[in-house]
Design an enzyme around this catalytic site. Structure first.
Site, short mmCIF file in Angstrom:
data_model
loop_
_atom_site.label_atom_id
_atom_site.label_comp_id
_atom_site.label_asym_id
_atom_site.label_seq_id
_atom_site.Cartn_x
_atom_site.Cartn_y
_atom_site.Cartn_z
N LYS A 1 0.84 -1.21 0.00
CA LYS A 1 0.00 0.00 0.00
C LYS A 1 0.87 1.25 0.00
CE LYS A 1 -3.76 -2.49 2.23
NZ LYS A 1 -4.39 -2.96 3.44
N GLN B 1 -5.03 -1.66 9.52
CA GLN B 1 -4.80 -2.99 8.93
C GLN B 1 -5.40 -4.08 9.82
OE1 GLN B 1 -3.60 -3.53 5.88
NE2 GLN B 1 -3.84 -5.73 6.12
N ASP C 1 -11.25 2.27 3.59
CA ASP C 1 -11.57 0.84 3.49
C ASP C 1 -13.08 0.63 3.28
OD1 ASP C 1 -9.59 -1.15 3.61
OD2 ASP C 1 -9.23 -0.80 5.74
N1 GUN Z 1 -6.71 -7.24 5.90
C1 GUN Z 1 -7.01 -8.04 4.83
N2 GUN Z 1 -7.65 -7.32 3.90
C2 GUN Z 1 -7.80 -6.07 4.37
C3 GUN Z 1 -8.38 -4.89 3.86
O1 GUN Z 1 -8.94 -4.83 2.75
N3 GUN Z 1 -8.29 -3.78 4.67
C4 GUN Z 1 -7.71 -3.82 5.88
N4 GUN Z 1 -7.69 -2.69 6.60
N5 GUN Z 1 -7.16 -4.90 6.39
C5 GUN Z 1 -7.20 -6.02 5.64
#
Ligand code: GUN
Length: 296
Positions: A53, A97, A120
């Site tokens: 990211k 996350q 998200d």
């Molecule tokens: N962990 C696995 N997929 C995701 C996601 O799309 N967003 C976040 N914040 N954590 C994750």
């Protein structure tokens, strides 16, 4: 005939070029879209996602800051961190996350993220807006799946989509996106899950099958009809001593067998994964545009 392999890497690169232009327009107004990523603990998969990211953000000219907290950080401290990011006008997007350590409530933390900065799209306000078809950030993985379908020439409109998996991150929001009466949606959607008696009896009827069960090679060739489009959302680490890292990534689809039957299929890696990160970047750019009054 073997299936067309849909390259998420290539489609994601196209979208990232479009995003670069949008970032430039924001720069002209003195705005740099900025994303805050909160990482609690040292989960290796989470670290690798967060790194992707950060790299993706820098590549399109955005700023990204990762706030790393130790695994034993108390829940109140995680919430205080989110609150500070909510208040800081420098940040347009906040992502916490997942998974969080067991002593920290995911729901509580997500509920604290300001809905305008919730890139998200996990906040209940954004989940509600999505279901009602209102304008809102779209959850990254399901939105990535929709874009993959549209941009690979497999528009879901009028198609029967069978989603295997009912998670809050993929299955449920993907269904909510694809049932909307909107361009690039308007599909008939069936969700199968662990309570479904005979998943194959449903998946075999699908024009488009989305595998999001979280189990390696769970979708086998006998579960899809000839010519179906197959999207693999799975990311499973399986031991592989021939690899430097000691593992390799496989999806939820038995790729080699299913590709002989499908008309189009996404690989793992290089399918949905790069799209998820790209949609996160898109949501952050959009949040910055909304704040700068640049959207209609
Ligand atoms: N962990 C696995 N997929 C995701 C996601 O799309 N967003 C976040 N914040 N954590 C994750």
């Amino acid at each position: 005939m073997p299936a067309q392999v849909i390259s998420g890497t290539q489609i994601a690169a196209e979208i990232r070029e479009e995003l670069k232009e949008r970032v430039k327009k924001l720069n002209e107004k003195g705005v740099t879209p900025t994303l805050a990523v909160v990482l609690v603990g040292e989960d290796p998969a989470s670290i690798s996602y967060v790194t992707a990211k950060a790299k993706g953000a820098e590549e399109i000219g955005m700023h990204e800051e990762t706030i790393r907290l130790p695994a034993d950080t108390p829940e109140e401290e995680v919430i205080r961190t989110v609150d500070k990011l909510n208040e800081d006008p420098k940040f347009h997007g906040i992502l916490v996350q997942l998974p969080l350590p067991k002593h920290v409530s995911t729901e509580k933390v997500i509920n604290y993220i300001s809905p305008e900065k919730d890139v998200d799209a996990f906040h209940p306000i954004n989940v509600g807006k999505l279901l009602r078809g209102e304008r809102c950030p779209l959850p990254c993985t399901p939105h990535g799946v929709q874009e993959l379908l549209i941009r690979s020439g497999n528009d879901p409109a009028g198609k029967h989509v069978v989603i295997c998996g009912r998670s809050n991150i993929v299955g449920k929001p993907l269904a909510a996106i694809l049932i909307q009466k909107k361009q690039g949606a308007n599909a008939t959607v069936t969700i199968c899950h662990t309570g479904t008696k005979d998943i194959a009896s449903f998946s075999k009827q699908a024009d488009i099958v989305v595998a999001a069960m979280g189990a390696p090679k769970a979708l086998t060739a006998d579960m899809v009809k000839d010519g179906a489009v197959v999207i693999d959302v799975g990311v499973n680490r399986v031991e592989d001593k021939t690899r430097e890292k000691g593992f390799r990534l496989v999806g939820d689809v038995d790729f080699d067998a299913v590709k002989e039957k499908a008309s189009a299929i996404t690989p793992v890696p290089g399918g949905v994964g790069p799209m998820t990160v790209t949609m996160l970047l898109m949501n952050t750019v959009e949040a910055a545009e909304i704040k700068a009054g640049m959207t209609g």
